[in-house]
Design a protein around this motif. Structure first.
Motif, PDB file in Angstrom:
ATOM      1  N   VAL A 118       0.839  -1.198   0.000  1.00 40.83           N
ATOM      2  CA  VAL A 118       0.000   0.000   0.000  1.00 40.83           C
ATOM      3  C   VAL A 118       0.877   1.252   0.000  1.00 40.83           C
ATOM      4  O   VAL A 118       0.618   2.212  -0.737  1.00 40.83           O
ATOM      5  CB  VAL A 118      -0.943  -0.006   1.213  1.00 40.83           C
ATOM      6  CG1 VAL A 118      -1.648   1.344   1.356  1.00 40.83           C
ATOM      7  CG2 VAL A 118      -1.970  -1.126   1.086  1.00 40.83           C
ATOM      8  N   GLU A 119       1.929   1.249   0.811  1.00 48.28           N
ATOM      9  CA  GLU A 119       2.819   2.412   0.891  1.00 48.28           C
ATOM     10  C   GLU A 119       3.459   2.712  -0.466  1.00 48.28           C
ATOM     11  O   GLU A 119       3.537   3.866  -0.897  1.00 48.28           O
ATOM     12  CB  GLU A 119       3.904   2.165   1.938  1.00 48.28           C
ATOM     13  CG  GLU A 119       4.864   3.341   2.116  1.00 48.28           C
ATOM     14  CD  GLU A 119       5.945   3.062   3.144  1.00 48.28           C
ATOM     15  OE1 GLU A 119       6.718   3.993   3.440  1.00 48.28           O
ATOM     16  OE2 GLU A 119       6.008   1.919   3.654  1.00 48.28           O
ATOM     17  N   GLU A 120       3.913   1.660  -1.141  1.00 45.64           N
ATOM     18  CA  GLU A 120       4.533   1.817  -2.452  1.00 45.64           C
ATOM     19  C   GLU A 120       3.540   2.421  -3.457  1.00 45.64           C
ATOM     20  O   GLU A 120       3.885   3.325  -4.229  1.00 45.64           O
ATOM     21  CB  GLU A 120       5.010   0.440  -2.938  1.00 45.64           C
ATOM     22  CG  GLU A 120       5.706   0.440  -4.277  1.00 45.64           C
ATOM     23  CD  GLU A 120       6.087  -0.958  -4.716  1.00 45.64           C
ATOM     24  OE1 GLU A 120       6.657  -1.074  -5.798  1.00 45.64           O
ATOM     25  OE2 GLU A 120       5.787  -1.916  -3.978  1.00 45.64           O
ATOM     26  N   ILE A 121       2.305   1.938  -3.437  1.00 45.80           N
ATOM     27  CA  ILE A 121       1.269   2.432  -4.354  1.00 45.80           C
ATOM     28  C   ILE A 121       0.937   3.889  -4.054  1.00 45.80           C
ATOM     29  O   ILE A 121       0.866   4.724  -4.965  1.00 45.80           O
ATOM     30  CB  ILE A 121       0.008   1.556  -4.255  1.00 45.80           C
ATOM     31  CG1 ILE A 121       0.306   0.129  -4.742  1.00 45.80           C
ATOM     32  CG2 ILE A 121      -1.130   2.152  -5.090  1.00 45.80           C
ATOM     33  CD1 ILE A 121      -0.796  -0.867  -4.442  1.00 45.80           C
ATOM     34  N   LEU A 122       0.739   4.205  -2.776  1.00 44.28           N
ATOM     35  CA  LEU A 122       0.396   5.577  -2.395  1.00 44.28           C
ATOM     36  C   LEU A 122       1.482   6.557  -2.819  1.00 44.28           C
ATOM     37  O   LEU A 122       1.197   7.630  -3.363  1.00 44.28           O
ATOM     38  CB  LEU A 122       0.163   5.660  -0.891  1.00 44.28           C
ATOM     39  CG  LEU A 122      -1.072   4.955  -0.323  1.00 44.28           C
ATOM     40  CD1 LEU A 122      -1.076   5.025   1.193  1.00 44.28           C
ATOM     41  CD2 LEU A 122      -2.356   5.559  -0.888  1.00 44.28           C
ATOM     42  N   ASN A 123       2.733   6.209  -2.566  1.00 43.61           N
ATOM     43  CA  ASN A 123       3.847   7.099  -2.916  1.00 43.61           C
ATOM     44  C   ASN A 123       3.933   7.320  -4.412  1.00 43.61           C
ATOM     45  O   ASN A 123       4.282   8.406  -4.881  1.00 43.61           O
ATOM     46  CB  ASN A 123       5.164   6.534  -2.380  1.00 43.61           C
ATOM     47  CG  ASN A 123       5.268   6.642  -0.876  1.00 43.61           C
ATOM     48  OD1 ASN A 123       4.611   7.472  -0.258  1.00 43.61           O
ATOM     49  ND2 ASN A 123       6.082   5.785  -0.275  1.00 43.61           N
TER      50      ASN A 123
END
Length: 249
Positions: free
Chosen positions: A199-204
């Motif tokens: 999720v963090e990778e996608i959000l960034n």
């Protein structure tokens, strides 16, 4: 069900690097591998595994077809070895041997791109089934790559395609109007479609240009919900505890 005759065909000419530090597991697993493959090299830690990986490439002008590695090893563990191998060959077929006690490493391995795990102690039928499945995929992909000119399109389902050149979704050959963030989500999920993206990778990635807006998981879920309504056959999977991936049909 495993077709053992077909398994022999899939395994012909396949080179294998097996990386493991436990002598009992080396003996047990090597005996299983020798039932399937004719070319097997063994390394007893990650450092030796990387040396053999590089030496094989230099000598044969190609990479090993299959790498099987343990996680916990001296000198260099399986996670670091996997990262270094993927730096050289993003398409490497790689299977990780994992004990139940090593479950805390699985998220990191999934994020690296590993999707193939075999639990220790090895169970013959499960081991053979994984080998059969992955070798079948490997051979089918090899045939496709040899027969086709690399395409700018990824077929997602019977009616959907992703055009990598123009970064657009086509439904029945017609471009579907999507928002910028919907397209960015599809783009990152398809960059390495076998990988589960956190999720963090996608959000960034999606909000990288919005300096004044903090990435928000609620907004991400809204984007995914809209996409599922606009593109019913687009299979975006929520991998619980890890993130998201697109399954190609």
């Amino acid at each position: 069900m495993v077709d053992y005759i077909q398994l022999e065909e899939y395994a012909k000419g396949i080179s294998v690097l097996f990386v493991e530090d436990d002598e009992d597991i080396i003996k047990e697993t090597s005996e299983l591998l020798e039932l399937v493959f004719s070319e097997i090299d063994v390394a007893r830690d990650g450092e030796e595994g990387l040396e053999k990986f590089n030496s094989y490439k230099k000598k044969n002008d190609k990479f090993y077809d299959l790498v099987i590695t343990d996680i916990q090893m001296p000198n260099m563990n399986g996670i670091e070895l996997t990262k270094l191998i993927y730096e050289q060959n993003k398409e490497q077929l790689l299977i990780v041997l994992s004990a139940h006690s090593e479950s805390n490493y699985l998220l990191e391995l999934v994020n690296i791109g590993i999707s193939h795990f075999i639990l220790k102690p090895l169970e013959y039928n499960s081991f053979i089934h994984v080998l059969y499945t992955k070798l079948k995929e490997f051979q089918e992909n090899s045939i496709k790559n040899n027969e086709k000119i690399p395409s700018v399109e990824i077929v997602l389902s019977n009616d959907l395609k992703w055009n990598k050149e123009i970064k657009q979704i086509l439904m029945n050959e017609i471009i579907v109007k999507l928002t910028k963030k919907e397209l960015l989500l599809i783009e990152i999920l398809l960059k390495y479609h076998e990988k589960t993206h956190t999720v963090e990778e996608i959000l960034n990635f999606i909000w990288s240009d919005d300096e004044n807006i903090a990435p928000d998981i609620a907004n991400l879920k809204n984007i995914i919900s809209r996409l599922r309504k606009k593109l019913p056959s687009l299979d975006i999977e929520n991998v619980y505890g890890f993130g998201y991936r697109i399954n190609i049909k």
